[in-house]
Design a protein around this motif. Sequence first.
Motif, PDB file in Angstrom:
ATOM      1  N   THR A   1       0.833  -1.201   0.000  1.00 54.79           N
ATOM      2  CA  THR A   1       0.000   0.000   0.000  1.00 54.79           C
ATOM      3  C   THR A   1       0.869   1.253   0.000  1.00 54.79           C
ATOM      4  O   THR A   1       2.030   1.227   0.418  1.00 54.79           O
ATOM      5  CB  THR A   1      -0.931   0.034   1.230  1.00 54.79           C
ATOM      6  N   THR A   2       0.334   2.332  -0.503  1.00 57.28           N
ATOM      7  CA  THR A   2       1.040   3.614  -0.490  1.00 57.28           C
ATOM      8  C   THR A   2       0.259   4.659   0.290  1.00 57.28           C
ATOM      9  O   THR A   2       0.568   5.842   0.226  1.00 57.28           O
ATOM     10  CB  THR A   2       1.278   4.110  -1.932  1.00 57.28           C
ATOM     11  N   ASN A   3      -0.765   4.221   1.018  1.00 55.19           N
ATOM     12  CA  ASN A   3      -1.615   5.160   1.743  1.00 55.19           C
ATOM     13  C   ASN A   3      -1.742   4.735   3.201  1.00 55.19           C
ATOM     14  O   ASN A   3      -2.687   4.054   3.594  1.00 55.19           O
ATOM     15  CB  ASN A   3      -3.004   5.241   1.087  1.00 55.19           C
ATOM     16  N   GLY A   4      -0.761   5.128   3.994  1.00 51.68           N
ATOM     17  CA  GLY A   4      -0.784   4.797   5.414  1.00 51.68           C
ATOM     18  C   GLY A   4      -1.894   5.499   6.161  1.00 51.68           C
ATOM     19  O   GLY A   4      -2.456   4.959   7.120  1.00 51.68           O
ATOM     20  N   ASP A   5      -2.243   6.704   5.718  1.00 47.77           N
ATOM     21  CA  ASP A   5      -3.322   7.447   6.373  1.00 47.77           C
ATOM     22  C   ASP A   5      -4.630   6.672   6.321  1.00 47.77           C
ATOM     23  O   ASP A   5      -5.393   6.628   7.292  1.00 47.77           O
ATOM     24  CB  ASP A   5      -3.516   8.810   5.707  1.00 47.77           C
ATOM     25  N   SER A   6      -4.898   6.055   5.189  1.00 54.62           N
ATOM     26  CA  SER A   6      -6.134   5.287   5.028  1.00 54.62           C
ATOM     27  C   SER A   6      -6.178   4.116   5.995  1.00 54.62           C
ATOM     28  O   SER A   6      -7.220   3.841   6.615  1.00 54.62           O
ATOM     29  CB  SER A   6      -6.246   4.782   3.583  1.00 54.62           C
ATOM     30  N   VAL A   7      -5.045   3.428   6.149  1.00 55.27           N
ATOM     31  CA  VAL A   7      -4.969   2.298   7.076  1.00 55.27           C
ATOM     32  C   VAL A   7      -5.243   2.771   8.504  1.00 55.27           C
ATOM     33  O   VAL A   7      -6.013   2.150   9.246  1.00 55.27           O
ATOM     34  CB  VAL A   7      -3.594   1.620   6.993  1.00 55.27           C
ATOM     35  N   MET A   8      -4.636   3.871   8.885  1.00 52.38           N
ATOM     36  CA  MET A   8      -4.789   4.370  10.244  1.00 52.38           C
ATOM     37  C   MET A   8      -6.200   4.882  10.510  1.00 52.38           C
ATOM     38  O   MET A   8      -6.765   4.670  11.585  1.00 52.38           O
ATOM     39  CB  MET A   8      -3.758   5.472  10.515  1.00 52.38           C
ATOM     40  N   GLN A   9      -6.794   5.555   9.547  1.00 53.90           N
ATOM     41  CA  GLN A   9      -8.151   6.058   9.738  1.00 53.90           C
ATOM     42  C   GLN A   9      -9.153   4.916   9.835  1.00 53.90           C
ATOM     43  O   GLN A   9     -10.129   4.994  10.587  1.00 53.90           O
ATOM     44  CB  GLN A   9      -8.498   7.032   8.621  1.00 53.90           C
ATOM     45  N   THR A  10      -8.892   3.843   9.101  1.00 50.72           N
ATOM     46  CA  THR A  10      -9.744   2.654   9.220  1.00 50.72           C
ATOM     47  C   THR A  10      -9.617   2.059  10.617  1.00 50.72           C
ATOM     48  O   THR A  10     -10.622   1.682  11.248  1.00 50.72           O
ATOM     49  CB  THR A  10      -9.351   1.602   8.168  1.00 50.72           C
ATOM     50  N   TYR A  11      -8.383   1.982  11.115  1.00 50.83           N
ATOM     51  CA  TYR A  11      -8.151   1.465  12.465  1.00 50.83           C
ATOM     52  C   TYR A  11      -8.867   2.325  13.504  1.00 50.83           C
ATOM     53  O   TYR A  11      -9.571   1.815  14.380  1.00 50.83           O
ATOM     54  CB  TYR A  11      -6.652   1.428  12.760  1.00 50.83           C
ATOM     55  N   TYR A  12      -8.700   3.612  13.418  1.00 54.82           N
ATOM     56  CA  TYR A  12      -9.288   4.522  14.402  1.00 54.82           C
ATOM     57  C   TYR A  12     -10.807   4.587  14.311  1.00 54.82           C
ATOM     58  O   TYR A  12     -11.478   4.963  15.272  1.00 54.82           O
ATOM     59  CB  TYR A  12      -8.695   5.924  14.236  1.00 54.82           C
ATOM     60  N   SER A  13     -11.363   4.234  13.164  1.00 54.75           N
ATOM     61  CA  SER A  13     -12.820   4.275  12.988  1.00 54.75           C
ATOM     62  C   SER A  13     -13.509   3.044  13.564  1.00 54.75           C
ATOM     63  O   SER A  13     -14.739   3.025  13.684  1.00 54.75           O
ATOM     64  CB  SER A  13     -13.166   4.388  11.496  1.00 54.75           C
ATOM     65  N   ASN A  14     -12.745   2.025  13.912  1.00 53.14           N
ATOM     66  CA  ASN A  14     -13.315   0.788  14.433  1.00 53.14           C
ATOM     67  C   ASN A  14     -13.573   0.921  15.932  1.00 53.14           C
ATOM     68  O   ASN A  14     -12.642   0.921  16.733  1.00 53.14           O
ATOM     69  CB  ASN A  14     -12.357  -0.376  14.160  1.00 53.14           C
ATOM     70  N   THR A  15     -14.828   1.026  16.298  1.00 53.35           N
ATOM     71  CA  THR A  15     -15.181   1.214  17.707  1.00 53.35           C
ATOM     72  C   THR A  15     -15.546  -0.097  18.402  1.00 53.35           C
ATOM     73  O   THR A  15     -15.942  -0.089  19.567  1.00 53.35           O
ATOM     74  CB  THR A  15     -16.377   2.180  17.828  1.00 53.35           C
ATOM     75  N   THR A  16     -15.389  -1.217  17.697  1.00 57.75           N
ATOM     76  CA  THR A  16     -15.851  -2.514  18.198  1.00 57.75           C
ATOM     77  C   THR A  16     -15.335  -2.842  19.590  1.00 57.75           C
ATOM     78  O   THR A  16     -16.077  -3.349  20.440  1.00 57.75           O
ATOM     79  CB  THR A  16     -15.436  -3.642  17.233  1.00 57.75           C
ATOM     80  N   TYR A  17     -14.061  -2.568  19.821  1.00 49.85           N
ATOM     81  CA  TYR A  17     -13.425  -3.020  21.054  1.00 49.85           C
ATOM     82  C   TYR A  17     -13.232  -1.916  22.095  1.00 49.85           C
ATOM     83  O   TYR A  17     -12.699  -2.190  23.175  1.00 49.85           O
ATOM     84  CB  TYR A  17     -12.057  -3.630  20.732  1.00 49.85           C
ATOM     85  N   LEU A  18     -13.632  -0.713  21.781  1.00 50.86           N
ATOM     86  CA  LEU A  18     -13.300   0.410  22.656  1.00 50.86           C
ATOM     87  C   LEU A  18     -13.883   0.268  24.052  1.00 50.86           C
ATOM     88  O   LEU A  18     -13.201   0.519  25.053  1.00 50.86           O
ATOM     89  CB  LEU A  18     -13.746   1.730  22.029  1.00 50.86           C
ATOM     90  N   ALA A  19     -15.144  -0.105  24.135  1.00 56.56           N
ATOM     91  CA  ALA A  19     -15.776  -0.191  25.450  1.00 56.56           C
ATOM     92  C   ALA A  19     -15.097  -1.243  26.320  1.00 56.56           C
ATOM     93  O   ALA A  19     -14.790  -0.988  27.496  1.00 56.56           O
ATOM     94  CB  ALA A  19     -17.260  -0.501  25.305  1.00 56.56           C
ATOM     95  N   ASP A  20     -14.842  -2.429  25.759  1.00 56.09           N
ATOM     96  CA  ASP A  20     -14.185  -3.482  26.534  1.00 56.09           C
ATOM     97  C   ASP A  20     -12.769  -3.089  26.927  1.00 56.09           C
ATOM     98  O   ASP A  20     -12.263  -3.525  27.962  1.00 56.09           O
ATOM     99  CB  ASP A  20     -14.140  -4.781  25.722  1.00 56.09           C
ATOM    100  N   ARG A  21     -12.136  -2.269  26.115  1.00 53.56           N
ATOM    101  CA  ARG A  21     -10.763  -1.850  26.409  1.00 53.56           C
ATOM    102  C   ARG A  21     -10.722  -0.793  27.502  1.00 53.56           C
ATOM    103  O   ARG A  21      -9.847  -0.831  28.387  1.00 53.56           O
ATOM    104  CB  ARG A  21     -10.091  -1.306  25.143  1.00 53.56           C
ATOM    105  N   TYR A  22     -11.662   0.171  27.461  1.00 57.64           N
ATOM    106  CA  TYR A  22     -11.542   1.329  28.350  1.00 57.64           C
ATOM    107  C   TYR A  22     -12.450   1.301  29.582  1.00 57.64           C
ATOM    108  O   TYR A  22     -12.239   2.088  30.497  1.00 57.64           O
ATOM    109  CB  TYR A  22     -11.756   2.611  27.549  1.00 57.64           C
ATOM    110  N   LYS A  23     -13.421   0.424  29.622  1.00 55.32           N
ATOM    111  CA  LYS A  23     -14.227   0.303  30.842  1.00 55.32           C
ATOM    112  C   LYS A  23     -13.357   0.030  32.071  1.00 55.32           C
ATOM    113  O   LYS A  23     -13.521   0.691  33.111  1.00 55.32           O
ATOM    114  CB  LYS A  23     -15.256  -0.818  30.684  1.00 55.32           C
ATOM    115  N   PRO A  24     -12.434  -0.944  32.000  1.00 57.46           N
ATOM    116  CA  PRO A  24     -11.587  -1.202  33.179  1.00 57.46           C
ATOM    117  C   PRO A  24     -10.705  -0.015  33.535  1.00 57.46           C
ATOM    118  O   PRO A  24     -10.410   0.214  34.720  1.00 57.46           O
ATOM    119  CB  PRO A  24     -10.743  -2.405  32.744  1.00 57.46           C
TER     120      PRO A  24
END
Length: 272
Positions: A124-147
Amino acid sequence: MKRIILLSFAAVCFTCAATAQVADSAKRKVELKGAVNFRDLGGYATKDGHHVKWGKVYRSADMSKLTDDDLAILNKLNVAYDVDLRGTEESKNAPDRLNPNTDYILCPAGSDNAGNMLQSLKGTTNGDSVMQTYYSNTTYLADRYKPFFGKLLGMPGDKSLVFHCTAGKDRTGIGAALLLYSLGVPYDTIINDYEASNYYRAAENKKMAGQMVKYMHINEGVANDVLAVKKSYLDATFTAIKAQYGSIDNYLKNQIGLTDKDLKTLKKKFLD
């Protein structure tokens, strides 16, 4: 070498330094021999004129290489709580070095797929796209930050807490952003704190980028993108949360589980 890069990359997946934040780096940064990006979250002004207390909450990168002198410093800072946001393999291969009786908790939700993400960078030549996709994924946020919020709420007033991942910029950056938001810190200030990792990690990022190019054959621009923090990355998380839950306040209440009483407790404990 590939394994070392993979373990280090786990943090970076998960200059434009923030001028105001960097300006007080002499007070904010904790000088440690065995850890980088270790800094105090204190001092930030809230929208209603309060300030985050100094010496209560710290953010950091990997803490597996702390020296005896480093541990003595943490002891003086009353760091008695350690929230580790890394994955199970990351923590297993580089366990935190802690003072005796430190309250340690591992919050690995969503952090055990770094290998897949690393592979996605090849070609890939677009690291920004990879990172924005990662940051847009909220699936695990609650389980990660509740504790994380649970430890903050239960922490005695005479103790302090550190939370970290491996690079101390992505998973730690999102955690810091959610905490500062819950305390009433303006978003511009939250972004300043987030972007300051570019300043505190400058030397480490340069070294890591070279390794990714040399050993993993990743495009240099892509390596620099994923090792950096950018406003657009954190924007992607906040935008995704708002789109799914209506507002950050709704998210903190309904997903993280913070009641009005909890929010008042956080502000009483961590604001002057």
